[in-house]
Scaffold this motif. Structure first.
Motif, PDB file in Angstrom:
ATOM      1  N   ASP A  14       0.832  -1.214   0.000  1.00  0.00           N
ATOM      2  CA  ASP A  14       0.000   0.000   0.000  1.00  0.00           C
ATOM      3  C   ASP A  14       0.859   1.254   0.000  1.00  0.00           C
ATOM      4  N   LEU A  15       1.871   1.278   0.850  1.00  0.00           N
ATOM      5  CA  LEU A  15       2.754   2.434   0.945  1.00  0.00           C
ATOM      6  C   LEU A  15       3.471   2.693  -0.384  1.00  0.00           C
ATOM      7  N   LYS A  16       4.020   1.651  -0.967  1.00  0.00           N
ATOM      8  CA  LYS A  16       4.731   1.795  -2.250  1.00  0.00           C
ATOM      9  C   LYS A  16       3.788   2.271  -3.345  1.00  0.00           C
ATOM     10  N   MET A  17       2.577   1.706  -3.398  1.00  0.00           N
ATOM     11  CA  MET A  17       1.621   2.107  -4.437  1.00  0.00           C
ATOM     12  C   MET A  17       1.132   3.529  -4.208  1.00  0.00           C
ATOM     13  N   ASP A  18       0.974   3.941  -2.958  1.00  0.00           N
ATOM     14  CA  ASP A  18       0.578   5.325  -2.667  1.00  0.00           C
ATOM     15  C   ASP A  18       1.646   6.301  -3.135  1.00  0.00           C
ATOM     16  N   ARG A  19       2.902   5.944  -2.964  1.00  0.00           N
ATOM     17  CA  ARG A  19       4.015   6.824  -3.324  1.00  0.00           C
ATOM     18  C   ARG A  19       4.332   6.829  -4.815  1.00  0.00           C
ATOM     19  N   LYS A  20       4.237   5.640  -5.458  1.00  0.00           N
ATOM     20  CA  LYS A  20       4.736   5.523  -6.826  1.00  0.00           C
ATOM     21  C   LYS A  20       3.722   5.005  -7.836  1.00  0.00           C
ATOM     22  N   GLY A  21       2.508   4.747  -7.408  1.00  0.00           N
ATOM     23  CA  GLY A  21       1.480   4.269  -8.323  1.00  0.00           C
ATOM     24  C   GLY A  21       1.358   2.759  -8.332  1.00  0.00           C
ATOM     25  N   GLU A  22       0.264   2.284  -8.923  1.00  0.00           N
ATOM     26  CA  GLU A  22      -0.044   0.848  -8.905  1.00  0.00           C
ATOM     27  C   GLU A  22       0.886  -0.006  -9.751  1.00  0.00           C
ATOM     28  N   THR A  23       1.699   0.609 -10.576  1.00  0.00           N
ATOM     29  CA  THR A  23       2.599  -0.178 -11.417  1.00  0.00           C
ATOM     30  C   THR A  23       3.974  -0.375 -10.779  1.00  0.00           C
ATOM     31  N   VAL A  24       4.164   0.099  -9.551  1.00  0.00           N
ATOM     32  CA  VAL A  24       5.459  -0.017  -8.887  1.00  0.00           C
ATOM     33  C   VAL A  24       5.797  -1.486  -8.631  1.00  0.00           C
ATOM     34  N   GLY A  25       7.063  -1.804  -8.829  1.00  0.00           N
ATOM     35  CA  GLY A  25       7.548  -3.149  -8.562  1.00  0.00           C
ATOM     36  C   GLY A  25       8.327  -3.192  -7.267  1.00  0.00           C
ATOM     37  N   LEU A  26       8.433  -4.380  -6.696  1.00  0.00           N
ATOM     38  CA  LEU A  26       9.226  -4.553  -5.491  1.00  0.00           C
ATOM     39  C   LEU A  26       9.690  -5.992  -5.379  1.00  0.00           C
ATOM     40  N   SER A  27      10.664  -6.204  -4.514  1.00  0.00           N
ATOM     41  CA  SER A  27      11.127  -7.554  -4.224  1.00  0.00           C
ATOM     42  C   SER A  27      10.756  -7.881  -2.779  1.00  0.00           C
ATOM     43  N   PHE A  28      10.957  -9.112  -2.366  1.00  0.00           N
ATOM     44  CA  PHE A  28      10.591  -9.470  -0.997  1.00  0.00           C
ATOM     45  C   PHE A  28      11.480  -8.762   0.020  1.00  0.00           C
ATOM     46  N   TYR A  29      12.613  -8.248  -0.425  1.00  0.00           N
ATOM     47  CA  TYR A  29      13.476  -7.482   0.477  1.00  0.00           C
ATOM     48  C   TYR A  29      12.818  -6.178   0.920  1.00  0.00           C
ATOM     49  N   ALA A  30      11.825  -5.691   0.199  1.00  0.00           N
ATOM     50  CA  ALA A  30      11.148  -4.442   0.545  1.00  0.00           C
ATOM     51  C   ALA A  30      10.430  -4.535   1.892  1.00  0.00           C
ATOM     52  N   PHE A  31      10.207  -5.734   2.383  1.00  0.00           N
ATOM     53  CA  PHE A  31       9.468  -5.923   3.626  1.00  0.00           C
ATOM     54  C   PHE A  31      10.372  -5.946   4.858  1.00  0.00           C
ATOM     55  N   PHE A  32      11.673  -5.691   4.646  1.00  0.00           N
ATOM     56  CA  PHE A  32      12.644  -5.800   5.728  1.00  0.00           C
ATOM     57  C   PHE A  32      13.586  -4.613   5.743  1.00  0.00           C
ATOM     58  N   ALA A  33      14.164  -4.365   6.919  1.00  0.00           N
ATOM     59  CA  ALA A  33      15.187  -3.331   7.059  1.00  0.00           C
ATOM     60  C   ALA A  33      16.446  -3.777   6.310  1.00  0.00           C
ATOM     61  N   ASN A  34      17.375  -2.885   6.163  1.00  0.00           N
ATOM     62  CA  ASN A  34      18.607  -3.200   5.446  1.00  0.00           C
ATOM     63  C   ASN A  34      19.533  -4.136   6.211  1.00  0.00           C
ATOM     64  N   LYS A  35      19.143  -4.500   7.416  1.00  0.00           N
ATOM     65  CA  LYS A  35      19.943  -5.477   8.139  1.00  0.00           C
ATOM     66  C   LYS A  35      19.072  -6.690   8.464  1.00  0.00           C
ATOM     67  N   ASN A  36      19.708  -7.806   8.569  1.00  0.00           N
ATOM     68  CA  ASN A  36      19.015  -9.066   8.779  1.00  0.00           C
ATOM     69  C   ASN A  36      18.800  -9.293  10.275  1.00  0.00           C
ATOM     70  N   ASP A  37      17.756  -8.641  10.829  1.00  0.00           N
ATOM     71  CA  ASP A  37      17.508  -8.766  12.259  1.00  0.00           C
ATOM     72  C   ASP A  37      16.459  -9.825  12.604  1.00  0.00           C
ATOM     73  N   ASP A  38      15.857 -10.438  11.600  1.00  0.00           N
ATOM     74  CA  ASP A  38      14.897 -11.529  11.836  1.00  0.00           C
ATOM     75  C   ASP A  38      15.022 -12.550  10.705  1.00  0.00           C
ATOM     76  N   PRO A  39      16.071 -13.378  10.751  1.00  0.00           N
ATOM     77  CA  PRO A  39      16.327 -14.319   9.647  1.00  0.00           C
ATOM     78  C   PRO A  39      15.195 -15.308   9.392  1.00  0.00           C
ATOM     79  N   ASP A  40      14.473 -15.721  10.436  1.00  0.00           N
ATOM     80  CA  ASP A  40      13.373 -16.664  10.235  1.00  0.00           C
ATOM     81  C   ASP A  40      12.246 -16.035   9.425  1.00  0.00           C
ATOM     82  N   LEU A  41      11.925 -14.785   9.734  1.00  0.00           N
ATOM     83  CA  LEU A  41      10.879 -14.082   8.991  1.00  0.00           C
ATOM     84  C   LEU A  41      11.313 -13.825   7.547  1.00  0.00           C
TER      85      LEU A  41
END
Length: 72
Positions: A14-41
């Motif tokens: 929702d946040l990405k689409m609000d900022r950049k429109g419905e055609t915005v792409g993302l990877s699963f990394y977009a759901f995490f901070a730049n550091k690996n603080d929850d490897p299981d998730l």
């Protein structure tokens, strides 16, 4: 997939689409901070994205949100 991850994916999409429109792409990394603080998730998201659904590295946020909402 645990409910907290589902909600996080929906919120980020929702946040990405609000900022950049419905055609915005993302990877699963977009759901995490730049550091690996929850490897299981991170592995849970990666498994869902790569192994379960064999998605490309970048996918449309709308597609991902729809998949999560529809329980895929």
């Amino acid at each position: 997939m645990r409910p907290s991850l589902r909600q996080k994916i929906i919120d980020v999409c929702d946040l990405k689409m609000d900022r950049k429109g419905e055609t915005v792409g993302l990877s699963f990394y977009a759901f995490f901070a730049n550091k690996n603080d929850d490897p299981d998730l991170l592995m849970e998201a990666a498994t869902w994205w790569i192994k379960t659904h064999q998605l490309d590295h970048f996918e449309k946020a709308k597609k991902i949100k729809d998949m999560v909402i529809n329980g895929k």
